[in-house]
Design a protein around this motif. Sequence first.
Motif, short mmCIF file in Angstrom:
data_model
loop_
_atom_site.label_atom_id
_atom_site.label_comp_id
_atom_site.label_asym_id
_atom_site.label_seq_id
_atom_site.Cartn_x
_atom_site.Cartn_y
_atom_site.Cartn_z
N ALA A 212 34.85 45.48 50.55
CA ALA A 212 36.28 45.72 50.81
C ALA A 212 36.71 47.11 50.33
O ALA A 212 37.54 47.76 50.95
N GLY A 213 36.14 47.57 49.26
CA GLY A 213 36.58 48.87 48.73
C GLY A 213 37.94 48.74 48.06
O GLY A 213 38.24 47.75 47.40
N VAL A 214 38.75 49.76 48.28
CA VAL A 214 40.05 49.79 47.58
C VAL A 214 40.93 48.65 48.08
O VAL A 214 41.08 48.45 49.28
N ALA A 215 41.52 47.89 47.14
CA ALA A 215 42.42 46.79 47.52
C ALA A 215 43.49 46.65 46.45
O ALA A 215 43.30 47.03 45.29
N ALA A 216 44.65 46.08 46.85
CA ALA A 216 45.79 45.95 45.93
C ALA A 216 45.61 44.70 45.10
O ALA A 216 46.19 43.65 45.37
N VAL A 217 44.78 44.77 44.11
CA VAL A 217 44.43 43.60 43.32
C VAL A 217 45.00 43.69 41.90
O VAL A 217 45.30 42.69 41.27
N GLU A 218 45.17 44.91 41.42
CA GLU A 218 45.46 45.04 40.00
C GLU A 218 46.94 44.83 39.73
O GLU A 218 47.75 45.73 39.84
N ARG A 219 47.30 43.62 39.39
CA ARG A 219 48.65 43.39 38.88
C ARG A 219 48.52 42.68 37.54
O ARG A 219 48.78 43.24 36.50
N GLN A 220 48.04 41.43 37.58
CA GLN A 220 47.71 40.74 36.33
C GLN A 220 46.26 41.07 36.02
O GLN A 220 45.38 40.88 36.87
N ARG A 221 46.01 41.60 34.82
CA ARG A 221 44.64 41.92 34.44
C ARG A 221 44.09 40.80 33.57
O ARG A 221 44.83 40.15 32.83
N TYR A 222 42.81 40.60 33.64
CA TYR A 222 42.18 39.53 32.86
C TYR A 222 41.08 40.13 32.00
O TYR A 222 40.41 41.08 32.41
N ALA A 223 40.94 39.57 30.84
CA ALA A 223 39.88 40.01 29.95
C ALA A 223 39.10 38.79 29.49
O ALA A 223 39.57 37.66 29.61
N VAL A 224 37.93 39.04 28.97
CA VAL A 224 37.11 37.95 28.46
C VAL A 224 37.75 37.44 27.18
O VAL A 224 38.16 38.22 26.32
N ALA A 225 37.86 36.14 27.08
CA ALA A 225 38.46 35.57 25.87
C ALA A 225 37.62 35.94 24.66
O ALA A 225 36.39 35.87 24.71
#
Lengths: 528, 436
Positions: A212-225
């Motif tokens: 897909a390449g560039v996509a509008a995904v970054e709104r809520q970011r997640y990290a490893v607990a």
Amino acid sequence: MTADPPRPGPAPAPAPAAATAGPASATATAGSTPTAATTGPTPTAASGGPGAPGRANRRRRRWHRLAVPLGLAALLITATLVAHAVDQPDPTEPGFLSPVATDADGGSRLAADLRARGVAVRRETDTARALLATSGGAATLFVPAPGLLHPETVGALRDLPGRTRLVLVDPPRRVLEGADLPLVPAGRRWAARAVGPDADGRPCPLPEAARAGVAAVERQRYAVAPDRSTGRVERCYAGGLARVPQTETVVVGASDPFRNDRIDERGNRELAAGLLGRTGQVVWLDLDGPAPPPRPGDGSSDEPAWSPHPEPGDGDAAGDGRSGDAGAGDSAGSGSRGGTGRADRPSPPNPLWAAFPAWFWALLAQLTLAALLLALWRARRLGPPVAEPLPVVVRSAETVLGRARLYQRARARGPAAGTLRAAALTRLLPRLHLPADPPPTTVAAAVAARAGGTTAQAHTLLYGDAPATDRELLDLARALDRLTRTVAATPDPRPADAGPPAPAPADTGPAPAVAPRPRPAPSKEDPR
Amino acid sequence: MTWRAAALLAAGAVTLPLWPAPFAGVALMTVAVLGLTALDWALAAPLAAISAARDGDRRVRLGGTATVTLRLANASARTLRAQVHDDWVPSAGARPDLPPGRLVRVEPGDTVALPTRLTPLRRGDRPAAALTVRSYGPLGLAFRQRAGRPGTPPWTLRVLPRFDSRRHLPEKLSRLRVLAGTQVARGRGEGTEFDALREYVAGDDVRSIDWRASARRADVLVRTWRPERDRRLVCVLDTGRTSAARIGDEPRLDTYLDAALLLTALAARAGDRVDLIAADTVLRAAVTGAGRPALLARLVDAVAPLQPALVETDFGLIAGEVLRRERQRGLVVIFTALEAGALGEGLLPVLPRLAARHRVVVAAAHDPVLAALTRDPPTRPADAYAAAAAFRALAERDRVRAALARHGVTVVDAPAAHLAPAVADTYLRLKALGRL
């Protein structure tokens, strides 16, 4: 419903997909801008208008000076917030990312695209049936609004069959915990941002993302607990997309790639289709509102083993006993999106009431009233406070003392020593019968002759280098003071030929205030 | 309502355990107390029928105590029970004879006198600020109080300067009498103004024989001289920013006033005519010495309310005012501070105009702290810096003195405590020299 302000005008209307949130927000700002334009001139017209007295006018203008910028700022902030609320989709709305909804928030274009790729799309509106549907074989369970899942069914997500992929869109923390995912929310953006898969420098192992390449995904970011760092987690798009390979769960931080209005931008379509279409079958959980609690009793016997009631007792009895009216509300209409059962329950009477007799509370109330009366009595002053202009309290020597402190802070030892030496010379010269501007050697010789010591010492004292430390300056000041006193006290060796009357030592004794500063006596006389 | 209403309610609260229905008891007692309070309020003497007036001292010397009496008249039909609070400005030092918390009782149609003793802390006009009367009902549960009722009777106590330099007056007057020759035989040199011709007696100075007059008469005549009389003296007080600074415990202006009063008392006794002008950017006070007997009293009264203004003094205005008022040549004593900025830009440009017509004396008070800084041997590094700063200030002052002296101005620069006698001495010397 969430705490968001209710969506005004255009959104609920079945507008065509192209009439997206972009223009809607534009109309919102455009609609608010004229408001600002109309409120702007109104106060100015009022202030400049009738012939009000200048003072009231000025006070009003002073009020305006504060109110107009603040009002404009408040207006701007409100307009921005409203535009944002209109622009951002509400996951709790019915029709949000629904495969059959064709409006801006819907997912009809994604569903059509999936079908065009030969992927079977099965829409389910009930959580239990969706879970059942995944048990058939390799499938993808797509949950566009995990926040609507009932808390008791979230636990079932962790028990999905091994080959089932689970795609969650913007899941809140409780869903992450309930589904036993080793992820935690880590920061939320104001709006979704289109980034590359390896935006934060880490390579993205997800083939769909790479396609897909560039996509509008970054709104809520997640990290490893932090406490679950053992499990492997693949994070792409700067944390906006995370995949837990262990349970084959994909968490997407923004709904933009799936939405009708944004699916065409960048690589959104490719990403959404890739994520959902891998297994060839998509079970699309389309919830209209908060899901009802699961009813373990109903349904067939081949129900999956996800009973949310681990109590040993009978499930039915336990369910009735725990939430009586919640069940009634559900049976009345499962589609009602009102409050959950807990809020409707009347709170039991506070046991504190019964702990004391009634007269105690009455006594407390009456004492409060008495205290109120007391406060009213004290609140009335006996006469207003009296104002009075106060005299100046600045000492007249304040400038001199301030200059001294400035000298000290600036370590201006050179200028201070220069002033002290000049003053000492001014005081010494008339007593030594020297002219106004004598050569230093003459002065040094005369001083040494009169006060003792060598000529070199006197020269160093009166014309030496600037002191380097405060200690040296103090020593210099003391030496100069001692010198002037000595010269003043020593009798003049040649009193006879002295033109101006040199003050006798007896004179300087009783009047020390003027002794060190011999004012030229004739100045009080008429100079003419 | 008062504390009594609250106390009544609180006392009633103690009985609540005995009530069958405690909350009904609360309501009942609250209504009862409020009803009693309302009744009491209605029975209090109406404030509209109370009138107030004042009489007493109008003037007091600083340090003295004045008494001003407030008279409250009750014209209503009810007895007035009131707490009276007569507010003066804080610096008036008001102490009412009646303790502030005590109730004043005035029968209908009666009048009560409430004296207040005032020991002012500062010179100037000390006004009465506000009168507040709190009229209680007969039960003491409620009161009536309203701002401006009865209206505050206006009163201003004028606090006159202390005139501490009065103690120098006898000594200066005796020197003046020596000058005038009333104590010592008249002779040449004791004056410059021609007094009379008289016959020569043995012992007269032969140099004072008027030969022309002797030729006209058959006798030898000598001229007698006397000190000048009816000269003009103008005291100019600078009330600008430099006069606001404190020397010791009082503003510099008070020092000026003290010296000006001593000078006025002396000159009035010497037969000179004294005018006084106080100005900064505007004329604050002007006294012309026409009526000699009451001059000092009038002068004290005129200068008492003077206060320093935080503005730069307009010496052009002062010079114009002096030149306009004084046609004859006279002595102009300017009380100001020897400050390079204020005098260099203000006084020096107009000084030639003034000095051409009048004899000008600049009297300045300086802070004894400054002299102490230069005199005491330094013990800490800070003392050395302070001494340097003080020497620098003194050097600046000397420059101002020199600049003034170039215009023929006599400068009297004395510590604040010695300014008045120093100015008086200068006056006496100029008078003796006939330079007025």
